[in-house]
Design a protein around this motif. Structure first.
Motif, PDB file in Angstrom:
ATOM      1  N   LEU A  20       0.829  -1.212   0.000  1.00 38.30           N
ATOM      2  CA  LEU A  20       0.000   0.000   0.000  1.00 38.30           C
ATOM      3  C   LEU A  20       0.863   1.261   0.000  1.00 38.30           C
ATOM      4  O   LEU A  20       0.584   2.217  -0.732  1.00 38.30           O
ATOM      5  CB  LEU A  20      -0.955  -0.011   1.196  1.00 38.30           C
ATOM      6  N   LEU A  21       1.905   1.268   0.817  1.00 35.03           N
ATOM      7  CA  LEU A  21       2.797   2.429   0.847  1.00 35.03           C
ATOM      8  C   LEU A  21       3.548   2.595  -0.469  1.00 35.03           C
ATOM      9  O   LEU A  21       3.739   3.722  -0.937  1.00 35.03           O
ATOM     10  CB  LEU A  21       3.787   2.315   2.003  1.00 35.03           C
ATOM     11  N   SER A  22       3.959   1.494  -1.081  1.00 34.35           N
ATOM     12  CA  SER A  22       4.655   1.574  -2.369  1.00 34.35           C
ATOM     13  C   SER A  22       3.764   2.174  -3.441  1.00 34.35           C
ATOM     14  O   SER A  22       4.217   2.971  -4.264  1.00 34.35           O
ATOM     15  CB  SER A  22       5.126   0.190  -2.814  1.00 34.35           C
ATOM     16  N   LEU A  23       2.489   1.799  -3.416  1.00 36.29           N
ATOM     17  CA  LEU A  23       1.548   2.356  -4.381  1.00 36.29           C
ATOM     18  C   LEU A  23       1.289   3.842  -4.132  1.00 36.29           C
ATOM     19  O   LEU A  23       0.988   4.580  -5.058  1.00 36.29           O
ATOM     20  CB  LEU A  23       0.231   1.575  -4.340  1.00 36.29           C
ATOM     21  N   ALA A  24       1.428   4.260  -2.876  1.00 36.43           N
ATOM     22  CA  ALA A  24       1.148   5.651  -2.521  1.00 36.43           C
ATOM     23  C   ALA A  24       2.383   6.545  -2.505  1.00 36.43           C
ATOM     24  O   ALA A  24       2.255   7.765  -2.406  1.00 36.43           O
ATOM     25  CB  ALA A  24       0.483   5.697  -1.148  1.00 36.43           C
ATOM     26  N   THR A  25       3.583   5.982  -2.620  1.00 32.49           N
ATOM     27  CA  THR A  25       4.810   6.765  -2.456  1.00 32.49           C
ATOM     28  C   THR A  25       4.913   7.918  -3.443  1.00 32.49           C
ATOM     29  O   THR A  25       5.208   9.048  -3.043  1.00 32.49           O
ATOM     30  CB  THR A  25       6.053   5.854  -2.564  1.00 32.49           C
ATOM     31  N   ALA A  26       4.673   7.668  -4.717  1.00 31.00           N
ATOM     32  CA  ALA A  26       4.786   8.729  -5.722  1.00 31.00           C
ATOM     33  C   ALA A  26       3.807   9.863  -5.428  1.00 31.00           C
ATOM     34  O   ALA A  26       4.164  11.046  -5.526  1.00 31.00           O
ATOM     35  CB  ALA A  26       4.547   8.168  -7.121  1.00 31.00           C
ATOM     36  N   TRP A  34       9.609  15.948  -0.855  1.00 28.62           N
ATOM     37  CA  TRP A  34      10.588  14.958  -0.424  1.00 28.62           C
ATOM     38  C   TRP A  34      10.759  14.952   1.091  1.00 28.62           C
ATOM     39  O   TRP A  34      10.760  13.901   1.725  1.00 28.62           O
ATOM     40  CB  TRP A  34      11.941  15.217  -1.110  1.00 28.62           C
ATOM     41  N   THR A  35      10.921  16.119   1.688  1.00 28.35           N
ATOM     42  CA  THR A  35      11.238  16.193   3.120  1.00 28.35           C
ATOM     43  C   THR A  35      10.155  15.563   3.978  1.00 28.35           C
ATOM     44  O   THR A  35      10.445  14.721   4.838  1.00 28.35           O
ATOM     45  CB  THR A  35      11.466  17.655   3.561  1.00 28.35           C
ATOM     46  N   LYS A  36       8.908  15.944   3.756  1.00 30.24           N
ATOM     47  CA  LYS A  36       7.823  15.411   4.586  1.00 30.24           C
ATOM     48  C   LYS A  36       7.618  13.920   4.346  1.00 30.24           C
ATOM     49  O   LYS A  36       7.314  13.178   5.285  1.00 30.24           O
ATOM     50  CB  LYS A  36       6.539  16.189   4.332  1.00 30.24           C
ATOM     51  N   THR A  37       7.799  13.468   3.106  1.00 34.27           N
ATOM     52  CA  THR A  37       7.670  12.036   2.833  1.00 34.27           C
ATOM     53  C   THR A  37       8.805  11.272   3.504  1.00 34.27           C
ATOM     54  O   THR A  37       8.584  10.198   4.080  1.00 34.27           O
ATOM     55  CB  THR A  37       7.660  11.772   1.312  1.00 34.27           C
ATOM     56  N   ALA A  38      10.015  11.812   3.448  1.00 32.62           N
ATOM     57  CA  ALA A  38      11.157  11.157   4.099  1.00 32.62           C
ATOM     58  C   ALA A  38      10.993  11.132   5.618  1.00 32.62           C
ATOM     59  O   ALA A  38      11.512  10.228   6.283  1.00 32.62           O
ATOM     60  CB  ALA A  38      12.461  11.861   3.716  1.00 32.62           C
ATOM     61  N   ALA A  77       8.007  -2.133   6.742  1.00 32.03           N
ATOM     62  CA  ALA A  77       7.282  -1.745   5.537  1.00 32.03           C
ATOM     63  C   ALA A  77       7.576  -0.293   5.171  1.00 32.03           C
ATOM     64  O   ALA A  77       7.784   0.029   3.991  1.00 32.03           O
ATOM     65  CB  ALA A  77       5.778  -1.950   5.743  1.00 32.03           C
ATOM     66  N   CYS A  78       7.619   0.586   6.156  1.00 34.38           N
ATOM     67  CA  CYS A  78       7.963   1.996   5.899  1.00 34.38           C
ATOM     68  C   CYS A  78       9.391   2.116   5.386  1.00 34.38           C
ATOM     69  O   CYS A  78       9.661   2.883   4.466  1.00 34.38           O
ATOM     70  CB  CYS A  78       7.803   2.825   7.169  1.00 34.38           C
ATOM     71  N   LYS A  79      10.285   1.350   5.956  1.00 30.79           N
ATOM     72  CA  LYS A  79      11.678   1.390   5.525  1.00 30.79           C
ATOM     73  C   LYS A  79      11.797   0.954   4.078  1.00 30.79           C
ATOM     74  O   LYS A  79      12.431   1.603   3.259  1.00 30.79           O
ATOM     75  CB  LYS A  79      12.534   0.509   6.435  1.00 30.79           C
ATOM     76  N   TYR A  80      11.166  -0.172   3.723  1.00 28.39           N
ATOM     77  CA  TYR A  80      11.289  -0.712   2.375  1.00 28.39           C
ATOM     78  C   TYR A  80      10.626   0.175   1.327  1.00 28.39           C
ATOM     79  O   TYR A  80      11.130   0.300   0.220  1.00 28.39           O
ATOM     80  CB  TYR A  80      10.680  -2.119   2.291  1.00 28.39           C
ATOM     81  N   PHE A  83      11.401   4.937   3.006  1.00 24.58           N
ATOM     82  CA  PHE A  83      12.776   5.343   3.270  1.00 24.58           C
ATOM     83  C   PHE A  83      13.685   5.045   2.093  1.00 24.58           C
ATOM     84  O   PHE A  83      14.469   5.890   1.672  1.00 24.58           O
ATOM     85  CB  PHE A  83      13.318   4.669   4.538  1.00 24.58           C
ATOM     86  N   ASP A  84      13.618   3.819   1.565  1.00 28.58           N
ATOM     87  CA  ASP A  84      14.507   3.447   0.459  1.00 28.58           C
ATOM     88  C   ASP A  84      14.273   4.329  -0.764  1.00 28.58           C
ATOM     89  O   ASP A  84      15.224   4.737  -1.429  1.00 28.58           O
ATOM     90  CB  ASP A  84      14.339   1.970   0.101  1.00 28.58           C
ATOM     91  N   ALA A  85      13.009   4.642  -1.059  1.00 25.42           N
ATOM     92  CA  ALA A  85      12.708   5.494  -2.220  1.00 25.42           C
ATOM     93  C   ALA A  85      13.241   6.910  -2.026  1.00 25.42           C
ATOM     94  O   ALA A  85      13.882   7.475  -2.929  1.00 25.42           O
ATOM     95  CB  ALA A  85      11.204   5.525  -2.473  1.00 25.42           C
ATOM     96  N   THR A  86      13.012   7.496  -0.866  1.00 29.11           N
ATOM     97  CA  THR A  86      13.480   8.863  -0.636  1.00 29.11           C
ATOM     98  C   THR A  86      14.996   8.922  -0.514  1.00 29.11           C
ATOM     99  O   THR A  86      15.616   9.912  -0.925  1.00 29.11           O
ATOM    100  CB  THR A  86      12.810   9.493   0.609  1.00 29.11           C
ATOM    101  N   LYS A  87      15.603   7.869   0.023  1.00 24.28           N
ATOM    102  CA  LYS A  87      17.077   7.824   0.102  1.00 24.28           C
ATOM    103  C   LYS A  87      17.676   7.861  -1.299  1.00 24.28           C
ATOM    104  O   LYS A  87      18.616   8.612  -1.565  1.00 24.28           O
ATOM    105  CB  LYS A  87      17.540   6.571   0.842  1.00 24.28           C
ATOM    106  N   GLU A  88      17.125   7.065  -2.198  1.00 29.59           N
ATOM    107  CA  GLU A  88      17.644   7.049  -3.571  1.00 29.59           C
ATOM    108  C   GLU A  88      17.405   8.380  -4.273  1.00 29.59           C
ATOM    109  O   GLU A  88      18.229   8.824  -5.064  1.00 29.59           O
ATOM    110  CB  GLU A  88      17.025   5.898  -4.366  1.00 29.59           C
TER     111      GLU A  88
END
Length: 169
Positions: A20-26, A34-38, A77-80, A83-88
């Protein structure tokens, strides 16, 4: 069999939340920046770790195990997904050489140092206090300090991105 059932349930929760988070990340990045999502990952960890360490004070083992399982699943789940998306994404504005050096430092050295350093600290606390429950308060304090610096680092990185003209919000 009970243990496998328990682990299976944890994996289902973790996978569902991560999906669910992966679908909502974008969409989160587009709406919040970026900042608030990270910041979502460390804030969620702060809240859930707070609940977990508070449950330790209550001493009810089923409650501790339940909250720990939820905390572990949702934090992973939040990390995967977040976090990983915003880190990249933080590497995008860098030059190719800076990206290579940064990724090498973070993925090669930082991650290994963090994992082994965390294990070293926890082993030291176990040797010092002789049990996991006796060292729990100290582990909680260390987690709070790490989360504080993580949040501060994200805010600083987001501010630096805004100062060079990137939309970090």
């Amino acid at each position: 069999l009970d243990y496998h059932h328990y682990i299976n349930n944890m994996q289902i929760v973790q996978g569902t939340v991560a999906l669910l988070l992966s679908l909502a990340t974008a969409e989160l990045i587009k709406r919040l920046g970026w900042t608030k999502t990270a910041l979502i990952t460390p804030v969620v960890m702060l809240l859930l770790c707070g609940f977990f360490f508070s449950s330790l004070l209550m001493g009810a083992l089923p409650l501790i195990v339940f909250i720990g399982a939820i905390q572990n699943s949702i934090c992973k789940a939040c990390k995967y997904s977040l976090f990983d998306a915003t880190k990249e994404m933080a590497f995008i504005p860098l030059t190719s050489e800076s990206k290579l050096m940064g990724k090498t430092a973070i993925d090669g050295i930082g991650v290994r140092f963090g994992k082994s350093g965390g294990s070293f600290i926890h082993q030291g606390l176990l040797l010092l206090f002789a049990s996991i429950s006796a060292s729990g308060v100290y582990v909680g304090v260390i987690i709070l300090v790490v989360l504080f610096y993580w949040i501060l680092s994200i805010r600083n990185l987001g501010g630096a991105a805004e100062s060079i003209g990137l939309k970090a919000q």
